[in-house]
Design a protein around this motif. Sequence first.
Motif, mmCIF file in Angstrom:
data_model
loop_
_atom_site.group_PDB
_atom_site.id
_atom_site.type_symbol
_atom_site.label_atom_id
_atom_site.label_comp_id
_atom_site.label_asym_id
_atom_site.label_seq_id
_atom_site.Cartn_x
_atom_site.Cartn_y
_atom_site.Cartn_z
ATOM 1 N N THR A 1 -7.602 -9.268 7.050
ATOM 2 C CA THR A 1 -8.856 -8.604 6.696
ATOM 3 C C THR A 1 -10.039 -9.134 7.487
ATOM 4 O O THR A 1 -10.873 -8.364 7.978
ATOM 5 C CB THR A 1 -9.135 -8.754 5.186
ATOM 6 N N LYS B 1 1.060 -0.691 9.734
ATOM 7 C CA LYS B 1 0.348 -1.811 10.354
ATOM 8 C C LYS B 1 0.034 -2.867 9.311
ATOM 9 O O LYS B 1 -0.291 -2.563 8.159
ATOM 10 C CB LYS B 1 -0.960 -1.325 10.993
ATOM 11 N N GLU C 1 -10.803 0.242 12.359
ATOM 12 C CA GLU C 1 -9.416 0.011 12.754
ATOM 13 C C GLU C 1 -8.459 0.422 11.634
ATOM 14 O O GLU C 1 -7.420 1.049 11.893
ATOM 15 C CB GLU C 1 -9.194 -1.464 13.111
ATOM 16 N N GLU D 1 -10.147 -10.260 10.346
ATOM 17 C CA GLU D 1 -10.053 -10.008 11.787
ATOM 18 C C GLU D 1 -10.021 -8.526 12.134
ATOM 19 O O GLU D 1 -9.758 -8.158 13.276
ATOM 20 C CB GLU D 1 -8.796 -10.703 12.335
ATOM 21 N N THR D 2 -10.282 -7.657 11.129
ATOM 22 C CA THR D 2 -10.237 -6.223 11.402
ATOM 23 C C THR D 2 -11.532 -5.562 10.952
ATOM 24 O O THR D 2 -12.462 -6.226 10.487
ATOM 25 C CB THR D 2 -9.024 -5.567 10.705
ATOM 26 N N THR D 3 -11.609 -4.256 11.111
ATOM 27 C CA THR D 3 -12.785 -3.479 10.727
ATOM 28 C C THR D 3 -12.329 -2.233 9.966
ATOM 29 O O THR D 3 -11.154 -1.847 10.030
ATOM 30 C CB THR D 3 -13.571 -3.014 11.958
ATOM 31 N N LEU E 1 -2.577 -6.156 8.846
ATOM 32 C CA LEU E 1 -3.803 -6.678 9.435
ATOM 33 C C LEU E 1 -4.367 -7.819 8.596
ATOM 34 O O LEU E 1 -4.235 -7.822 7.369
ATOM 35 C CB LEU E 1 -4.870 -5.569 9.517
#
Length: 507
Positions: A491, A487, A498, A493-495, A489
């Motif tokens: 940074t 994946k 996730e 916009e993620t946790t 991602l």
Amino acid sequence: MAKAEKILLKMEDINIEFPGVKALTDVHFEMETGSIRALIGANGAGKSTLMKVLSGAYNHYTGKIFFNNEEVTIKTPKDGKDLGIDIVYQEVDTALIPHLTVGENIMLDMIVNDMGKRQIVNWRNIHSEANEILERLNIKIDTKITVSELGLSDKQMVLIARAIVNERKFLILDEPTAPLSNRETKELFRIVRDLAENQNIGVIFISHRLPELFEICEDITIMKDGKVVTSQPISNLTTQQVVELMLGKTFEEEFTRADRQIGNEILFEINSLNDKEGKVNDVSLHVRKGEIVGIAGLVGAGKTELCKTIFGARQIESGSVKLYGKSLNIKAPHHAVKQGLALVPEERRKEGVLVDEPVYTNLTAASLNKYTKTTGVLQPMLERNTAQKMIGSLGIKTPNERQKVSLLSGGNQQKVAVGKWLLSNAEIYIFDEPTKGVDVGAKKEIFDLISDLANDQKGVIYASSELSEIMAITDRIYVMYDNRVVKELETRETTEEEVMYYSTGGN
């Protein structure tokens, strides 16, 4: 069954000096068997030095050591082991013999002792007894493979198994969870609790991972600048109070990521990369100018193998590596260095620094061409002057540039490992677990160094199993699972949740 008698260990007025450094000053330390005590402090606080005194690695100290109020002499590691004291060091590769088997490493002390009495070693018994120790710890490792074939976590378990072959009263664990995954850490905690509760062993637990200390330890001793700041039940303190006592000031551990100017141009990219050993599978990623790209994943996901493959320390089977759109031919690390790549490896003492060399030769090792005349002769004065400036700019705590790296704290060794690449003026910097075993203060300093590189429009690859670090410092994240990227991602916009989801095989 009668409860085992407790033994009280006391160290009183312990002092020790090294050239230019007073490492311990009037230190008092005490604990009982059957308990688990945290020993913590910033890098250079003296905790590892104190434990080396206790285990017999350092003999030029002053002060006294008592078992149940009876003074004992500990001047060699054998003295320590005869009293039932053993230590499992943070840098596992310095304590294991890589070309010997797991069984031989576990039973090493017994083999050495037996060979003094008779010339024949019963290898069947060696492996049988090693297996019994591993089974007792619920560790599944083949005793007949060589240690060089093991990963870091298994090497750690081998060292713990070796430490309890003979009856032990006190076991010192120096950063034992640094190379372990969450699952492996839980298993280690099970072992530690069993040693304390059922085998009446006193466990001294050194770690910079504060949540672990609150989970596993009953008491805590905090050190700063070679002195004990406090010793008390850990339940009396909060995490923030521990940090403040360690540093002597209020400190916000969380690093705040600054807004950076990230270019649109792709600086570095790899496409469909595979290594010859099958540990890097079809990995593609890119890095822009001024960007910090995280490689997240649990221990064993393939992060280290990917870093080493990019840098030429592992052979590429297929795929491409490009800088500014130009394909690089990297068959060995020196090819990578010449073409603008730098790697700060996970195992700093084994691969990142020359521990028996002075600080200045380490700092200039990756850019020696800058310090040679046209005849190829090194200019030591130029080396040392350059090193002095780097020591100042990085805040490396050392009495002078001639100090051996082996005498520095873990965090300062890591700064040396980073500093040598800063002098090389690379385009891509690869960091593999750069904060492993360093305190919160040194961690922030390393983060600042990495952020400065990005601000200078360098590209940074930051590989770590510490998700809080990945979230704090990176701009984008590639998540690895089972030796491949699963994946990509953003940074912001993620946790952490996730990232952990994909790190554990979610899709």
